[in-house]
Design an enzyme around this catalytic site. Structure first.
Site, PDB file in Angstrom:
ATOM      1  N   ASP A   1       0.961  -1.203   0.067  1.00  0.00           N
ATOM      2  CA  ASP A   1       0.141  -0.023  -0.005  1.00  0.00           C
ATOM      3  C   ASP A   1       0.801   1.208   0.040  1.00  0.00           C
ATOM      4  OD1 ASP A   1      -2.378   1.739   0.524  1.00  0.00           O
ATOM      5  OD2 ASP A   1      -1.653   1.792   2.460  1.00  0.00           O
TER       6      ASP A   1
ATOM      7  N   ASP B   1       0.020   5.194   0.858  1.00  0.00           N
ATOM      8  CA  ASP B   1      -0.417   5.975   2.023  1.00  0.00           C
ATOM      9  C   ASP B   1      -0.553   5.260   3.286  1.00  0.00           C
ATOM     10  OD1 ASP B   1      -0.536   8.072   0.063  1.00  0.00           O
ATOM     11  OD2 ASP B   1      -2.742   8.043  -0.262  1.00  0.00           O
TER      12      ASP B   1
END
Ligand code: B16
Ligand code: MG
Length: 219
Positions: free
Chosen positions: A12, A14
């Protein structure tokens, strides 16, 4: 550990590679203040990993607004967010995040980004990390956002690795849900009340030990 050795790690963006979660929060808070919508840091926690539209709908709760207003508010929040990225540099990668990516590569694993953000390409450019990844799946890549498994399945497809041989590193409840729904090993980053349902959990990216996740020693 899985029965079959993982062949890829999907990161991922953020909240895992960089802490733009704070800038997303600031953008939503500014919009909410301008429109008189109740919102705070606690409410923001539920937005982690959600798409821009799902985030706004969650922020609105029961309040009904028409589609043009929704579009305008999403655009305004995005402007605030993109403006806040202006000064971003490679130093804004979270401690340990780039080392983790390199550790995965040293172990012979492919690496990808699986981010709900439509700004993932821009953020990777600012961090000067675009070339480090074998594939990027982002907010433009699939219709259904996390917690649907689609984004991670698309990242696996782009890597040409079966979903069952992928490990996902995620900071959001919705992202861990998406990884598990995709049949992948989920490594949660953050507190147990957010990512405690992951296969493995670590407090920060710097704490992640891929040796533990893979059932191996140091690379
Ligand atoms: P954008 P991730 C997610 O990125 C963020 O966590 C979430 O807060 C944001 O709403 C979403 O991207 C969409 O971002 O508005 O830039 O398209 O955690 O999946 O990397
Ligand atoms: Mg995230």
């Amino acid at each position: 550990m899985t029965d079959v050795r993982p062949r890829a790690v999907i990161f991922d963006l953020d909240g895992v590679i960089t802490d733009t979660a704070e800038q997303h929060y600031q953008g939503w808070q500014r919009l909410a203040d301008e429109e008189g919508l109740p919102f705070d840091r606690t409410a923001n926690e539920a937005l982690r990993g959600l798409s821009r539209r799902e985030s706004l709908l969650a922020l609105l709760g029961d309040r009904q607004v028409d589609e043009p207003t929704l579009e305008a508010w999403m655009e305004r929040k995005n402007r605030y967010y993109v403006d806040s990225l202006a000064g971003m540099t490679p130093d804004d990668a979270l401690p340990g995040a780039v080392d983790l990516v390199d550790d995965a590569k040293r172990r012979g694993l492919k690496v990808a980004i699986g981010s709900s953000s439509k700004n993932a390409g821009l953020v990777l450019e600012k961090l000067q990390l675009t070339d480090r990844f074998d594939a990027v799946a982002d907010g433009h890549s699939v219709e259904r956002a996390k917690p649907a498994p689609d984004l991670f399945l698309e990242a696996a497809r782009r890597l040409d690795v079966p979903p069952g041989q992928c490990v996902v590193v995620e900071d959001a409840t919705s992202g861990v849900d998406a990884a598990l729904a995709a049949g992948m090993v989920a490594v949660g980053v953050g507190p147990a009340d957010r990512v405690g349902h992951a296969t493995y959990r670590f407090d920060t990216p710097a704490d992640i030990d891929l040796g533990v996740v893979l059932g191996e020693g140091p690379a």
